[in-house]
Design a protein around this motif. Structure first.
Motif, PDB file in Angstrom:
ATOM      1  N   LEU A 143     -21.664  17.593  -0.488  1.00  0.00           N
ATOM      2  CA  LEU A 143     -21.287  16.178  -0.567  1.00  0.00           C
ATOM      3  C   LEU A 143     -21.649  15.587  -1.923  1.00  0.00           C
ATOM      4  N   LEU A 144     -22.849  15.866  -2.365  1.00  0.00           N
ATOM      5  CA  LEU A 144     -23.284  15.317  -3.641  1.00  0.00           C
ATOM      6  C   LEU A 144     -22.461  15.854  -4.803  1.00  0.00           C
ATOM      7  N   HIS A 145     -22.160  17.148  -4.776  1.00  0.00           N
ATOM      8  CA  HIS A 145     -21.397  17.732  -5.880  1.00  0.00           C
ATOM      9  C   HIS A 145     -19.978  17.170  -5.924  1.00  0.00           C
ATOM     10  N   GLU A 146     -19.361  16.996  -4.774  1.00  0.00           N
ATOM     11  CA  GLU A 146     -18.019  16.406  -4.749  1.00  0.00           C
ATOM     12  C   GLU A 146     -18.045  14.975  -5.262  1.00  0.00           C
ATOM     13  N   PHE A 147     -19.106  14.249  -4.940  1.00  0.00           N
ATOM     14  CA  PHE A 147     -19.207  12.876  -5.424  1.00  0.00           C
ATOM     15  C   PHE A 147     -19.438  12.831  -6.932  1.00  0.00           C
ATOM     16  N   PHE A 148     -20.189  13.789  -7.464  1.00  0.00           N
ATOM     17  CA  PHE A 148     -20.397  13.836  -8.909  1.00  0.00           C
ATOM     18  C   PHE A 148     -19.093  14.116  -9.649  1.00  0.00           C
ATOM     19  N   LEU A 149     -18.231  14.941  -9.061  1.00  0.00           N
ATOM     20  CA  LEU A 149     -16.969  15.290  -9.706  1.00  0.00           C
ATOM     21  C   LEU A 149     -15.862  14.278  -9.441  1.00  0.00           C
ATOM     22  N   TRP A 150     -16.122  13.304  -8.586  1.00  0.00           N
ATOM     23  CA  TRP A 150     -15.081  12.327  -8.240  1.00  0.00           C
ATOM     24  C   TRP A 150     -14.896  11.321  -9.367  1.00  0.00           C
ATOM     25  N   GLU A 151     -13.654  10.948  -9.575  1.00  0.00           N
ATOM     26  CA  GLU A 151     -13.334   9.865 -10.493  1.00  0.00           C
ATOM     27  C   GLU A 151     -12.100   9.146  -9.978  1.00  0.00           C
ATOM     28  N   PRO A 152     -12.032   7.838 -10.104  1.00  0.00           N
ATOM     29  CA  PRO A 152     -10.881   7.097  -9.596  1.00  0.00           C
ATOM     30  C   PRO A 152      -9.634   7.412 -10.397  1.00  0.00           C
ATOM     31  N   ALA A 153      -8.526   7.315  -9.729  1.00  0.00           N
ATOM     32  CA  ALA A 153      -7.250   7.579 -10.390  1.00  0.00           C
ATOM     33  C   ALA A 153      -6.981   6.482 -11.405  1.00  0.00           C
ATOM     34  N   SER A 154      -6.631   6.890 -12.602  1.00  0.00           N
ATOM     35  CA  SER A 154      -6.336   5.908 -13.646  1.00  0.00           C
ATOM     36  C   SER A 154      -5.034   5.209 -13.327  1.00  0.00           C
ATOM     37  N   SER A 155      -5.001   3.918 -13.565  1.00  0.00           N
ATOM     38  CA  SER A 155      -3.807   3.132 -13.276  1.00  0.00           C
ATOM     39  C   SER A 155      -2.695   3.525 -14.231  1.00  0.00           C
ATOM     40  N   PRO A 156      -1.459   3.697 -13.730  1.00  0.00           N
ATOM     41  CA  PRO A 156      -0.351   4.093 -14.603  1.00  0.00           C
ATOM     42  C   PRO A 156      -0.016   3.000 -15.600  1.00  0.00           C
ATOM     43  N   ALA A 157       0.359   3.436 -16.770  1.00  0.00           N
ATOM     44  CA  ALA A 157       0.729   2.479 -17.814  1.00  0.00           C
ATOM     45  C   ALA A 157       2.026   1.789 -17.452  1.00  0.00           C
ATOM     46  N   PRO A 158       2.184   0.518 -17.799  1.00  0.00           N
ATOM     47  CA  PRO A 158       3.420  -0.198 -17.475  1.00  0.00           C
ATOM     48  C   PRO A 158       4.611   0.425 -18.190  1.00  0.00           C
ATOM     49  N   LYS A 159       5.694   0.565 -17.459  1.00  0.00           N
ATOM     50  CA  LYS A 159       6.904   1.173 -18.003  1.00  0.00           C
ATOM     51  C   LYS A 159       7.572   0.234 -19.000  1.00  0.00           C
ATOM     52  N   LYS A 160       7.917   0.794 -20.124  1.00  0.00           N
ATOM     53  CA  LYS A 160       8.617   0.007 -21.129  1.00  0.00           C
ATOM     54  C   LYS A 160      10.109   0.035 -20.863  1.00  0.00           C
ATOM     55  N   GLU A 161      10.752  -1.067 -21.193  1.00  0.00           N
ATOM     56  CA  GLU A 161      12.192  -1.154 -20.970  1.00  0.00           C
ATOM     57  C   GLU A 161      12.917  -0.213 -21.925  1.00  0.00           C
ATOM     58  N   SER A 162      13.889   0.501 -21.380  1.00  0.00           N
ATOM     59  CA  SER A 162      14.641   1.448 -22.192  1.00  0.00           C
ATOM     60  C   SER A 162      15.575   0.718 -23.147  1.00  0.00           C
ATOM     61  N   LYS A 163      15.668   1.260 -24.341  1.00  0.00           N
ATOM     62  CA  LYS A 163      16.549   0.642 -25.340  1.00  0.00           C
ATOM     63  C   LYS A 163      18.013   0.866 -25.043  1.00  0.00           C
ATOM     64  N   THR A 164      18.346   1.787 -24.120  1.00  0.00           N
ATOM     65  CA  THR A 164      19.750   2.083 -23.831  1.00  0.00           C
ATOM     66  C   THR A 164      20.340   1.131 -22.812  1.00  0.00           C
TER      67      THR A 164
END
Length: 489
Positions: free
Chosen positions: A423-444
């Motif tokens: 349990l402790l080792h899994e908690f040490f290796l845990w990290e929250p998922a990084s929030s996805p970067a906002p999608k930029k509008e396509s130039k096309t």
């Protein structure tokens, strides 16, 4: 047993302590153990293991980022109101309706004292992103039509709501970066803190497991425990004196990212460090630590008896600790207590430790201010700490994960070492998922919008222009599917 009774009787007759307050002799090898003088004449034994790590590059991943925005309001009647604020709620709180800061907004409405009410009224504790107090029962106003007599009856039955200034308001607005702590990271250190009557030897399985993986581990003996020095004054065992010892040990061995692991009374010292050094504490583990309440010694405790009486009762206390601290009481558990040097402290130290647990600052607000990710481990057979206390702790803390183990009791790290280590080792290796970067509008997109218009002008039939428009949009954007291709399939 007879020896203890004779020594206790001699203590009462001579008014001298039956215990020689000196460090307990240890047969452990000196390799990996250090003796640190935190104050003049106050020496603590510390097990410090620095494993041989291979030279690796620093991790490139930055981990996940967690935003903490919460408002904690305490009223004079002791009620606690917690709001987890979002982006919109935070902006609305900072800028009132008139563009000014509004300290007495609707979230601080408190029910008035009502002596004639049939049911008790309390401010609800909520953890949602948008909370507005005082609007219960108002969502169906425009749906139901009630008679004036019924409305008057409801007004008499409902408690009167009035605005009251809170006693204390705490606003937390910070952002933490949480990454995985692997054994190859040289900036990670694990601190293990035991409780009353224990020693660093109760962490034997954990220290060996994580040191073999490559972690740097630090585990001290509290004053009067294990092989540390035992002063002969009761003031040396108060919470603040022991917390200062732990703080000095932490400052001596701390790295950039530190993880605290506490058991029972040791959880309070970990909480103290996490509150004092929020930037250096990366994660925290609480094992059977209890609820978020201020510490205060009990006046009707058996530990208030004279030292000589406690010495006479020491075999009974050791047997009670075995019964309440382990789910099973067999030869294996007795051997674990003997090998780990647990509950092998003098009666004077035990009495002073139990009488010195006074920490009025460690209330619910103190714990609610913590932003450290915390893992709570609780043994279901624990007779010292009820499971309701750890559940309350999980509700108060911002990022808490409660894990209940069916086969363990108060000394769960000794009963189920493999499960606890995993349990402790899994908690040490845990990290929250990084929030996805906002999608930029396509130039096309502008070109795509022009293409259907040009095709519509060139074609005389609108029906023939629709497939071309669909094909042009799907080929340029790539996010819409051709409905005609589905029909063909």
């Amino acid at each position: 047993m007879l020896t203890s009774l004779m020594e206790g009787l001699l203590c009462c007759l001579t008014t001298k302590s039956a215990n020689v307050v000196v460090p307990v002799e240890t047969s452990e090898p000196a390799d990996g153990y250090e003796f640190v003088e935190v104050k003049p004449g106050r020496v603590l034994r510390v097990r410090h293991v620095i494993p041989d790590r291979p030279v690796v590059e620093e991790p490139t991943a930055q981990g996940g980022s967690v935003s903490c925005k919460r408002k904690i309001t305490v009223y004079r009647n002791g009620q606690l109101f917690i709001e987890n604020l979002g982006e919109a709620a935070s902006a609305k709180r900072k800028n009132g309706e008139n563009g000014k800061t509004d300290d007495n907004n609707a979230a601080e409405v408190e029910p008035a004292d009502c002596a004639n009410c049939s049911t008790p009224v309390s401010v609800p504790e909520a953890r949602s992103d948008a909370i507005t107090a005082g609007n219960n029962g108002a969502s169906e106003t425009g749906v139901r039509v009630r008679s004036p007599a019924a409305e008057q009856t409801d007004q008499l039955q409902q408690p009167r709501m009035r605005r009251r200034k809170p006693k204390r308001t705490v606003v937390i607005d910070c952002e933490r970066k949480i990454s995985a702590c692997k054994e190859t990271h040289p900036d990670v250190a694990l601190f293990f803190v035991h409780g009353v009557g224990g020693s660093l030897d109760i962490w034997g399985s954990q220290l060996d497991f994580f040191s073999r993986l490559g972690y740097e581990v630090i585990a001290p003996d509290l004053a009067g425990h294990g092989a540390s020095s035992a002063p002969q004054i009761a003031a040396a065992y108060t919470f603040y004196a022991l917390a200062e010892d732990v703080r000095l040990i932490f400052k001596r061995y701390a790295r950039k990212r530190n993880i605290l692991i506490g058991h029972s009374y040791g959880v309070s010292f970990c909480t103290f460090l996490a509150h004092e050094y929020p930037e250096q504490i990366h994660k925290m583990v609480m094992i059977n630590g209890g609820g978020p309440t201020a510490l205060e010694p009990s006046l009707c405790s058996i530990f208030n008896l004279p030292t000589c009486v406690l010495h006479c009762l020491s075999p009974l206390l050791a047997w009670s600790f075995l019964k309440a601290g382990f789910a099973r009481q067999g030869a294996k558990e007795k051997q674990l207590l003997k090998e780990s040097n647990a509950f092998n402290v003098s009666s004077f130290v035990l009495r002073a430790m139990m009488s010195g647990q006074y920490w009025p600052e460690g209330d619910e607000v103190y714990h609610a201010e913590l932003t450290v990710p915390t893992l709570l481990v609780h043994g279901m057979h624990d007779k010292f700490v009820p499971v309701e206390e750890d559940q309350r702790m999980a509700e108060i803390l911002l990022m808490a994960f409660l894990k209940l183990l069916e086969d363990g009791s108060h000394m769960i790290m000794m009963e189920c070492p493999e499960v606890v280590n995993t349990l402790l080792h899994e908690f040490f290796l845990w990290e929250p998922a990084s929030s996805p970067a906002p999608k930029k509008e396509s130039k096309t997109r502008p070109e795509t919008a022009k293409a259907p218009a040009d095709n519509a002008k060139a074609s005389s039939e609108p029906v023939k222009a629709r497939p071309a428009t669909a094909r042009q949009t799907s080929s340029n954007v790539g996010t819409e599917e051709n409905p005609h291709s589905k029909a063909k399939n």
